[in-house]
Scaffold this motif. Sequence first.
Motif, PDB file in Angstrom:
ATOM      1  N   GLU A  33       0.880  -1.171   0.000  1.00 25.40           N
ATOM      2  CA  GLU A  33       0.000   0.000   0.000  1.00 25.40           C
ATOM      3  C   GLU A  33       0.914   1.217   0.000  1.00 25.40           C
ATOM      4  O   GLU A  33       1.920   1.256   0.729  1.00 25.40           O
ATOM      5  CB  GLU A  33      -0.863   0.004   1.260  1.00 25.40           C
ATOM      6  CG  GLU A  33      -2.024   0.963   1.208  1.00 25.40           C
ATOM      7  CD  GLU A  33      -3.212   0.385   0.450  1.00 25.40           C
ATOM      8  OE1 GLU A  33      -3.815   1.156  -0.320  1.00 25.40           O
ATOM      9  OE2 GLU A  33      -3.522  -0.802   0.630  1.00 25.40           O
ATOM     10  N   CYS A  34       0.597   2.209  -0.821  1.00 23.14           N
ATOM     11  CA  CYS A  34       1.463   3.382  -0.836  1.00 23.14           C
ATOM     12  C   CYS A  34       0.655   4.652  -1.071  1.00 23.14           C
ATOM     13  O   CYS A  34      -0.447   4.612  -1.615  1.00 23.14           O
ATOM     14  CB  CYS A  34       2.570   3.257  -1.878  1.00 23.14           C
ATOM     15  SG  CYS A  34       2.016   3.041  -3.572  1.00 23.14           S
ATOM     16  N   LEU A  58       5.390   3.872   1.642  1.00 18.12           N
ATOM     17  CA  LEU A  58       4.761   2.570   1.423  1.00 18.12           C
ATOM     18  C   LEU A  58       4.890   1.669   2.639  1.00 18.12           C
ATOM     19  O   LEU A  58       5.782   1.824   3.468  1.00 18.12           O
ATOM     20  CB  LEU A  58       5.349   1.897   0.181  1.00 18.12           C
ATOM     21  CG  LEU A  58       6.864   1.693   0.101  1.00 18.12           C
ATOM     22  CD1 LEU A  58       7.258   0.350   0.675  1.00 18.12           C
ATOM     23  CD2 LEU A  58       7.332   1.788  -1.345  1.00 18.12           C
ATOM     24  N   LYS A  86       0.425  -4.068   3.214  1.00 19.86           N
ATOM     25  CA  LYS A  86      -1.000  -3.982   3.527  1.00 19.86           C
ATOM     26  C   LYS A  86      -1.464  -5.127   4.438  1.00 19.86           C
ATOM     27  O   LYS A  86      -2.554  -5.070   5.002  1.00 19.86           O
ATOM     28  CB  LYS A  86      -1.823  -3.978   2.251  1.00 19.86           C
ATOM     29  CG  LYS A  86      -1.710  -5.238   1.412  1.00 19.86           C
ATOM     30  CD  LYS A  86      -2.668  -5.217   0.224  1.00 19.86           C
ATOM     31  CE  LYS A  86      -2.355  -4.101  -0.730  1.00 19.86           C
ATOM     32  NZ  LYS A  86      -3.180  -4.156  -1.968  1.00 19.86           N
TER      33      LYS A  86
END
Length: 291
Positions: A155-156, A264, A267
């Motif tokens: 995730e970023c 980032l 996740k």
Amino acid sequence: MELSQLRMFKTIADLGSIAKAAEQLHCVPSNITTRIKNLEEELGEALLIRKGRGLTLSPAGDIFLEYVNKILSMCQEAKRAISSEGEPMGTLRLGAIESAATSRLPKVLSKYHKYYSNVHIEFTTGKWKALETAVVKHELDSAIIAGKSVHPDIECVEIYQEEIVLIAPATFDTVRSPADLVGKNVYMWPEGCPYRKALENWLEVNQVSAEITSIASYGTILGCVSSGAGISLVPRGIYEQFKLIGGIKGYAFEQLKPIKNYFLWNKNTGFHKAKDAFLTLVQSELSPKRS
């Protein structure tokens, strides 16, 4: 050995009575007696000695109480560390590319330490691909890289755009176009660096060929340029920080667009208050201010 047994033992040690401990813990005395007896059998030592109508700690009990206090304290700290309430705690393993680490993050790291002194930061620098891999493998909690990650586990979020500046020795003639790089030594980070890719694309679009020497250090690159050896393309943050050493001129070109930098994390990690607090601070300090 269970935490409930340790809490019972500590309460007895504090109050000197099983009956009083049972009242405070809201359970029957016989249950406490059985649980403490089981604990003593597991340890192979008596922890309590009867003294009149009360109880006192045995020599082994005195020693054991020190460890019980530490264990229960650590349990409370662990609960606070993962709780959605209270201040961030624990360890934050953070990575960043060198340009961000050198020019953008020192101020942020200083403020974060001031605001969240109970968080221990383990900080490292590296190439963006290695940092991404470390986050995927849970070796880092988060990282800052140039360019967006497309890995399915990542995730970023974009945190800032870094303008790029062509730098040349002050002794060189003014650089007005890519053609002025012909015959010049060009120093850039190795293959895979987004800033190098931006330079390569710029030269290709303008049908200019230049030999690029790979150097994985902005300090060395800037040293080469300031000494008159050649040219490079660097993040503006690096240029602004080092231009005061002298011997360097900077040039901006419309075709050389800013490079997006991203924060980032994996996740699949779940809740991580220390990481979330760092992201909030980074966004506050580095993201463009909207009027």
